[in-house]
Design a protein around this motif. Structure first.
Motif, short mmCIF file in Angstrom:
data_model
loop_
_atom_site.label_atom_id
_atom_site.label_comp_id
_atom_site.label_asym_id
_atom_site.label_seq_id
_atom_site.Cartn_x
_atom_site.Cartn_y
_atom_site.Cartn_z
N LYS A 285 0.83 -1.20 0.00
CA LYS A 285 0.00 0.00 0.00
C LYS A 285 0.86 1.25 0.00
N LEU A 286 1.97 1.23 0.71
CA LEU A 286 2.87 2.37 0.75
C LEU A 286 3.48 2.63 -0.62
N GLU A 287 3.89 1.57 -1.30
CA GLU A 287 4.43 1.72 -2.65
C GLU A 287 3.37 2.31 -3.58
N ARG A 288 2.14 1.81 -3.50
CA ARG A 288 1.06 2.31 -4.34
C ARG A 288 0.80 3.79 -4.04
N PHE A 289 0.81 4.18 -2.76
CA PHE A 289 0.62 5.58 -2.37
C PHE A 289 1.68 6.46 -3.01
N ALA A 290 2.93 6.04 -2.94
CA ALA A 290 4.03 6.84 -3.51
C ALA A 290 3.88 6.97 -5.02
N LEU A 291 3.52 5.89 -5.70
CA LEU A 291 3.36 5.94 -7.16
C LEU A 291 2.20 6.85 -7.56
N ILE A 292 1.09 6.76 -6.85
CA ILE A 292 -0.07 7.61 -7.17
C ILE A 292 0.27 9.08 -6.93
N ALA A 293 0.95 9.36 -5.84
CA ALA A 293 1.32 10.75 -5.54
C ALA A 293 2.25 11.31 -6.61
N MET A 294 3.21 10.51 -7.07
CA MET A 294 4.14 10.99 -8.09
C MET A 294 3.43 11.17 -9.43
N LEU B 149 3.57 9.53 6.58
CA LEU B 149 3.77 10.97 6.50
C LEU B 149 4.51 11.27 5.20
N GLY B 150 4.05 12.29 4.48
CA GLY B 150 4.69 12.67 3.23
C GLY B 150 5.31 14.06 3.34
N ARG B 151 6.44 14.25 2.69
CA ARG B 151 7.10 15.56 2.68
C ARG B 151 7.58 15.81 1.25
N TYR B 152 7.38 17.03 0.77
CA TYR B 152 7.82 17.41 -0.56
C TYR B 152 9.02 18.34 -0.46
N ASP B 153 9.98 18.13 -1.32
CA ASP B 153 11.11 19.04 -1.49
C ASP B 153 11.15 19.38 -2.98
N LEU C 6 12.71 3.16 -2.19
CA LEU C 6 11.44 2.56 -1.81
C LEU C 6 10.47 3.58 -1.20
N PHE C 7 10.96 4.46 -0.34
CA PHE C 7 10.08 5.41 0.35
C PHE C 7 10.21 6.83 -0.19
N SER C 8 10.84 6.98 -1.34
CA SER C 8 10.96 8.31 -1.93
C SER C 8 10.89 8.19 -3.45
N SER C 9 10.50 9.27 -4.07
CA SER C 9 10.35 9.29 -5.51
C SER C 9 10.60 10.71 -6.00
N ALA C 10 10.69 10.89 -7.31
CA ALA C 10 10.94 12.22 -7.85
C ALA C 10 10.32 12.36 -9.23
N TRP D 247 13.60 26.25 -18.29
CA TRP D 247 13.17 26.09 -16.89
C TRP D 247 13.36 24.64 -16.50
N ALA D 248 13.78 24.40 -15.26
CA ALA D 248 13.92 23.03 -14.75
C ALA D 248 13.30 22.97 -13.36
N PHE D 249 12.55 21.90 -13.11
CA PHE D 249 11.86 21.70 -11.84
C PHE D 249 12.06 20.25 -11.40
N THR D 250 12.54 20.05 -10.20
CA THR D 250 12.65 18.70 -9.65
C THR D 250 11.87 18.69 -8.33
N THR D 251 10.97 17.73 -8.19
CA THR D 251 10.18 17.60 -6.97
C THR D 251 10.37 16.21 -6.40
N TYR D 252 10.69 16.15 -5.12
CA TYR D 252 10.85 14.88 -4.41
C TYR D 252 9.68 14.66 -3.49
N LEU D 253 9.23 13.43 -3.40
CA LEU D 253 8.24 13.02 -2.41
C LEU D 253 8.93 12.01 -1.50
N ASN D 254 8.97 12.32 -0.22
CA ASN D 254 9.56 11.42 0.76
C ASN D 254 8.47 10.95 1.70
N SER D 255 8.35 9.65 1.84
CA SER D 255 7.34 9.07 2.73
C SER D 255 8.02 8.37 3.89
N THR D 256 7.48 8.56 5.07
CA THR D 256 7.97 7.86 6.25
C THR D 256 6.78 7.30 7.00
#
Length: 182
Positions: free
Chosen positions: A5-14, A113-117, A51-55, A97-106
């Motif tokens: 479920k955590l992996e699915r959450f990260a993929l959907i968010a990205m 908990l999710g955090r964006y950088d 596993l717990f982060s994506s970009a 223009w260049a944009f990089t967004t990270y999603l970190n899940s813990t």
């Protein structure tokens, strides 16, 4: 929450982040190969996902700093390729223009908990006729610093005529400016 479920959450968010970033920006159409051109090769330039982060990394091009000139040039995700090339009009001032967004899940006491950088840059340069350029925004997950670098593909040297914009954001064109420029 299970690992699946955590992996699915990260993929959907990205996927949502990627779709939102590209939804309102038209796509740049590469020039016909028979026309004079310069080639821009955009590279995936981020590290530190797992596993717990994506970009998601997006690149856009424009004729000027205004938002209505921006066109989507390349999109990179964890499961996408590592480079994408476009043929562009040579000897014309171009904004990149260049944009990089990270999603970190813990996983914490309160659940997932999710955090964006994010990291954003914009530069202006004039690609020369029959030249190839490599464009990379280099960043590492969790690091607040990143850089957008354009190099000559033949020599590997940094391009000299690059102007770093003070703000990485495009400028909304006012109605008065729209009327006078069109």
């Amino acid at each position: 929450m299970t690992m699946k479920k955590l992996e699915r959450f990260a993929l959907i968010a990205m996927a949502a982040l990627g779709a939102a970033a590209c939804a309102s920006v038209p796509t740049y159409v590469s020039l016909d190969p028979s026309l004079p051109r310069a080639q821009l090769t955009f590279h995936k330039g981020y590290e530190g996902t797992g596993l717990f982060s994506s970009a998601v990394q997006n690149y856009a091009l424009g004729a000027d700093e205004y938002c209505d000139s921006a066109k989507h040039a390349a999109l990179f995700k964890n499961v996408s390729g590592t480079e994408s090339a476009l043929r562009v009009t040579p000897d014309v001032r171009t904004v990149v223009w260049a944009f990089t967004t990270y999603l970190n899940s813990t996983i914490g006491a309160g659940g997932v908990l999710g955090r964006y950088d994010d990291c954003r840059n914009a530069v202006i340069f004039t690609p020369a006729r029959n030249r190839n350029y490599d464009i990379r925004q280099a960043s590492t997950n969790g690091d607040a610093q990143c850089s957008l670098v354009i190099t000559d593909a033949a020599t590997g040297a940094a391009v000299r005529n690059v102007e770093v914009r003070a703000s990485p954001d495009c400028i909304p064109r006012t109605k008065a400016a729209r009327g006078s420029n069109r």
